[in-house]
Scaffold this active site. Sequence first.
Site, mmCIF file in Angstrom:
data_model
loop_
_atom_site.group_PDB
_atom_site.id
_atom_site.type_symbol
_atom_site.label_atom_id
_atom_site.label_comp_id
_atom_site.label_asym_id
_atom_site.label_seq_id
_atom_site.Cartn_x
_atom_site.Cartn_y
_atom_site.Cartn_z
ATOM 1 N N GLU A 1 0.719 -1.058 -0.132
ATOM 2 C CA GLU A 1 0.065 0.097 0.092
ATOM 3 C C GLU A 1 0.826 1.395 0.050
ATOM 4 O O GLU A 1 0.418 2.272 -0.823
ATOM 5 C CB GLU A 1 -0.851 -0.126 1.154
ATOM 6 C CG GLU A 1 -2.186 -0.821 1.190
ATOM 7 C CD GLU A 1 -1.816 -2.274 1.408
ATOM 8 O OE1 GLU A 1 -2.719 -3.164 1.533
ATOM 9 O OE2 GLU A 1 -0.650 -2.602 1.759
ATOM 10 N N HIS B 1 -9.983 -5.858 10.311
ATOM 11 C CA HIS B 1 -10.550 -5.755 9.071
ATOM 12 C C HIS B 1 -12.048 -5.113 9.349
ATOM 13 O O HIS B 1 -12.804 -5.304 8.495
ATOM 14 C CB HIS B 1 -10.617 -7.021 8.334
ATOM 15 C CG HIS B 1 -9.323 -7.492 7.650
ATOM 16 N ND1 HIS B 1 -8.277 -8.117 8.975
ATOM 17 C CD2 HIS B 1 -8.828 -7.486 6.742
ATOM 18 C CE1 HIS B 1 -7.381 -8.594 7.980
ATOM 19 N NE2 HIS B 1 -7.504 -8.172 6.739
#
Length: 331
Positions: free
Chosen positions: A60, A129
């Site tokens: 990322e 998450h």
Amino acid sequence: MREITLSQAVNEAIAEEMRRDPTIVLLGEDVAEAGTPFKILSGLVDEFGPERVVDTPISEPGFTGIAVGAAMTGLRPIVDIMFGDFLFLIMDQLCNQAAKTHYMSGGKLKVPMVVRTNMGATRRSAAQHSQSLHALVAHIPGLKVAMPATAFEAKGLLKTAIRDENPVVIFEDKLSYQEKAPVPEEEYLIALGEACIRREGSDVTLVGTSSMVQVALDAADLLAGEGISAEVIDPRTIAPLDEDTILASARKTSRAIVIDEGHRSYGASAEIAARIAEKAFYWLDAPVQRFAAMDVPIPFSPELEDLTVPTPAAVAEGARRAMRGELFHAP
């Protein structure tokens, strides 16, 4: 008017903008062949090819940094961050570079990029998450933050964000991807910084962000059966925040409750509540209340996870207590 899912609305928005502007590129993990784990971007690589819909390595910081440089030099990247929890990995690229480049260059450079990611618990995805981290980036000057509640907002806000000359972060609730809403076939845009009055009322204002708009609407239905009229406000964006619409509603109803799925402490609910308390104080008949996620890591256990986020029943009870002039301490 046709009804489509939020997922389809996002896909349509990106496809329409990529057809309109050849400088738009899409980067992220599994965005091409897989179409993301949620299948939101399926088919885009078939139309626009792997040079514009780019499957990146699992890095990322790397591909977000590439996007910042690409935006500074003429492209308009859309960065897909698979889960909002991974924002922690790109905070330097997003908050130190993208957010500050225009200011630090004296206006000579701009970073027209969009970061698309998601938020929301109750999907049984555990602590790493399931977080709602929109307050983190809304805290940074130079970033705009959008939070669509329906497919209509998802498409209109995303198209506007792609055309903006500044970096915009869009948070979509994972549980909303398959929910349908009316969406026009013709092109439309939704301005950043313009709230929407979802339901008009006279007794209490409910301000909900993202999926908490539906929680507010459900709470309003419960209250309507008891003769309590709730007005529901959807800010749509929290940076910029449409203070005028929120304050006008709070001054009209004299009571306000803010519902947000971010953690309660130092979050979006605190900021919105503070602005109401500061600027509508003399119109209020009760303290501003906040309902938000508990200040705990999101549990994996379904029973525990469901307890951590606001519910319509809890919001309705807060409104009842406000109507009675009682203090209410949210969990």
